[in-house]
Design an enzyme around this catalytic site. Structure first.
Site, PDB file in Angstrom:
ATOM      1  N   VAL A  14       0.781  -1.065  -0.012  1.00  0.00           N
ATOM      2  CA  VAL A  14       0.149   0.114  -0.052  1.00  0.00           C
ATOM      3  C   VAL A  14       0.802   1.284   0.187  1.00  0.00           C
ATOM      4  CG1 VAL A  14      -1.696   1.338   1.342  1.00  0.00           C
ATOM      5  CG2 VAL A  14      -1.817  -1.042   1.381  1.00  0.00           C
ATOM      6  N   ASP A  32       9.976   3.192   6.890  1.00  0.00           N
ATOM      7  CA  ASP A  32       9.934   2.082   7.290  1.00  0.00           C
ATOM      8  C   ASP A  32      10.762   1.599   8.357  1.00  0.00           C
ATOM      9  OD1 ASP A  32       8.180  -0.542   5.470  1.00  0.00           O
ATOM     10  OD2 ASP A  32       9.909  -1.143   6.958  1.00  0.00           O
ATOM     11  N   ARG A  37      14.367  -3.229   3.931  1.00  0.00           N
ATOM     12  CA  ARG A  37      13.278  -2.845   2.954  1.00  0.00           C
ATOM     13  C   ARG A  37      13.864  -1.425   2.416  1.00  0.00           C
ATOM     14  NH1 ARG A  37       9.933  -3.368  -0.939  1.00  0.00           N
ATOM     15  NH2 ARG A  37       7.930  -2.538  -0.953  1.00  0.00           N
ATOM     16  N   THR A  85      -2.854  -4.275   9.444  1.00  0.00           N
ATOM     17  CA  THR A  85      -3.481  -4.429  10.654  1.00  0.00           C
ATOM     18  C   THR A  85      -3.928  -5.903  10.421  1.00  0.00           C
ATOM     19  OG1 THR A  85      -5.359  -3.515   8.999  1.00  0.00           O
ATOM     20  CG2 THR A  85      -4.315  -2.171  10.898  1.00  0.00           C
ATOM     21  N   CYS A 260      -6.486  -8.828   3.230  1.00  0.00           N
ATOM     22  CA  CYS A 260      -7.933  -8.001   3.174  1.00  0.00           C
ATOM     23  C   CYS A 260      -9.130  -8.999   3.569  1.00  0.00           C
ATOM     24  CB  CYS A 260      -7.878  -7.182   1.935  1.00  0.00           C
ATOM     25  SG  CYS A 260      -6.796  -5.994   1.806  1.00  0.00           S
ATOM     26  N   ARG A 331       0.977 -13.162   2.081  1.00  0.00           N
ATOM     27  CA  ARG A 331       0.445 -12.845   3.554  1.00  0.00           C
ATOM     28  C   ARG A 331      -1.022 -13.730   3.457  1.00  0.00           C
ATOM     29  NH1 ARG A 331       0.097  -6.640   3.569  1.00  0.00           N
ATOM     30  NH2 ARG A 331      -0.677  -6.864   1.298  1.00  0.00           N
TER      31      ARG A 331
END
Length: 419
Positions: A14, A32, A37, A85, A260, A331
């Site tokens: 995102v 970050d 990264r 989240t 999601c 994920r």
């Protein structure tokens, strides 16, 4: 155009595309906590493949820099939070990344700064959970000294057509005036347009029901697939026939994973239960979708038994471990449920996925991916419909005619079983 300097906190699927979009018009600092990264982005590489090497290097040469040093975002006046989240092992919201990000921002927050959250949460989380943290660490007063906004992310990992600027963006602010400022900020880079919601809670609720709605619809067709399998009816043929009606919704059965759809409904049900309501439909859909991996594995095992195979020690090839096709994102991949169930019955499962990062899969799921396809197998499960699998010759991978081919995504013209 306002004189904004923007910090984007969290540079994953995102945050990075969003930072890139804003860097076209504003000075942007991507923050970050992971040193690796920052290092790879500064070298021009993005392992999520959301940005090309050329795009990353152009951004670096333009208005963007990457850092994990908090002091280097201290002079920003817009902070956009795009951290994950997730849910914990008990399927409860885990706000740890969000709280940690808020703590960091609170340490550098100044008068009149605006903190905008993009992370998917339950209605009320921004003002009830994040704002007190910002106040505590900044020693500033909410809606007097600093302000908040909310603009839920609408990134679709791996989708090169519906990129961040081409998806209409919902926006909201902690006051009417701040809402208009947040909306104008996003409208300056989002070519698809924006929708200003009347409050942060409305924007939070809008986001969480988007994925809950998809989850319920997929659960419905998954249940249909189970029923039609028992009736020996081709589910896809039924959906194709029903789809000839103009208002029939085109959902297909499958494993529901990712960050999601397989996660967000639990945020809404958590908040509902907190206020004394036990959600019926949402949790029923979640239970059904969460059990699909076990269902698939058992269907594979039944087909193997029907072909006279010995299950103990049988070699099973699973094609794909990412949560969706043509994307490296692993994920919350529910393919792991299929693998674990097959392993529990004593099969020897190997996994091949040219899109997934081998080290990440090893770290996340304790699996060693095959570096190339070789040998023959007693069962082959097409779990993810990567385009790279389209030209696979299944015949050379079969261990004779008794090999079972199970096609979760209904991509193959011929298979022994499918959802």
């Amino acid at each position: 155009m306002m004189n904004y300097k923007i910090a984007v906190i969290g540079l994953g699927y995102v945050g990075l595309p969003l930072a890139h979009a804003f860097s076209e018009k504003y000075e942007v600092v991507g923050f970050d906590i992971a040193q690796w990264r920052i290092d790879e982005l500064n070298s021009g590489m993005d392992r999520t493949l959301e940005l090309s090497e050329i795009q990353v290097k152009e951004a670096l040469a333009n208005n963007m820099k990457f850092t994990n040093v908090l002091e280097e975002i201290a002079d920003c006046n817009i902070y956009i939070v795009t951290v994950p989240t997730p849910i914990d092992e008990h399927k409860r919201p885990d706000l740890t990344p969000l709280i940690k990000a808020s703590e960091s921002i609170g340490k550098v927050l100044k008068k009149d700064d605006i903190v905008i959250y993009e992370s998917t949460v339950y209605p009320g989380a921004t003002e009830e959970e994040c704002v007190p943290v910002l106040e505590k660490y900044s020693e500033l007063t909410f809606n007097e000294d600093f302000f908040c906004g909310y603009s839920p992310e609408r990134i679709n990992p791996g989708d090169k057509e519906h990129t961040v600027t081409k998806i209409l963006k919902v926006t909201a602010g902690s006051t009417l005036q701040i809402g208009k400022k947040v909306d104008a900020l996003y409208a300056s880079v989002i070519t698809a347009g924006t929708h200003l919601a009347p409050s942060i809670k409305v924007a939070e609720a809008a986001k969480v029901i988007e994925n809950s709605q998809r989850d319920i619809n997929i659960a419905f067709v998954n249940e249909l697939a189970i029923i039609f399998n028992k009736l020996d009816i081709d589910t896809n043929a039924v959906l194709e026939a029903a789809g000839t009606k103009w208002n029939f919704l085109p959902f297909k059965p499958g494993l529901v994973g990712g960050h999601c759809i397989g996660v967000d409904p639990y945020y809404l049900t958590h908040k509902a239960q907190e206020v004394g309501y036990n959600p019926e439909i949402i949790l029923a859909g979640r239970r059904l979708n969460d059990n699909m991996g076990m269902y698939v594995a058992n269907q594979v095992l039944k087909l193997m038994i029907k072909k006279g195979q010995k299950i103990e020690g049988a070699k099973v090839l699973v094609l794909g471990i990412t949560f969706k096709e043509n994307c490296p994102d692993i994920r919350n991949s529910r393919v792991i449920d299929v693998i674990k169930e097959l392993q529990e019955f004593g099969t020897d499962v190997v996994v091949y996925d040219p899109w997934a990062d081998m080290e990440e899969v090893k770290r996340e799921y304790a699996l060693d991916l095959l570096s190339s396809l070789e040998g023959v197998y007693d069962a082959i499960v097409l779990a993810v419909s990567h385009d790279k699998f389209n030209d696979l010759d299944m015949e050379v991978l079969k261990n004779g005619n008794h090999t079972v081919i199970y096609d979760i995504k209904s991509k193959l013209k011929k298979s022994d079983g499918k959802l």
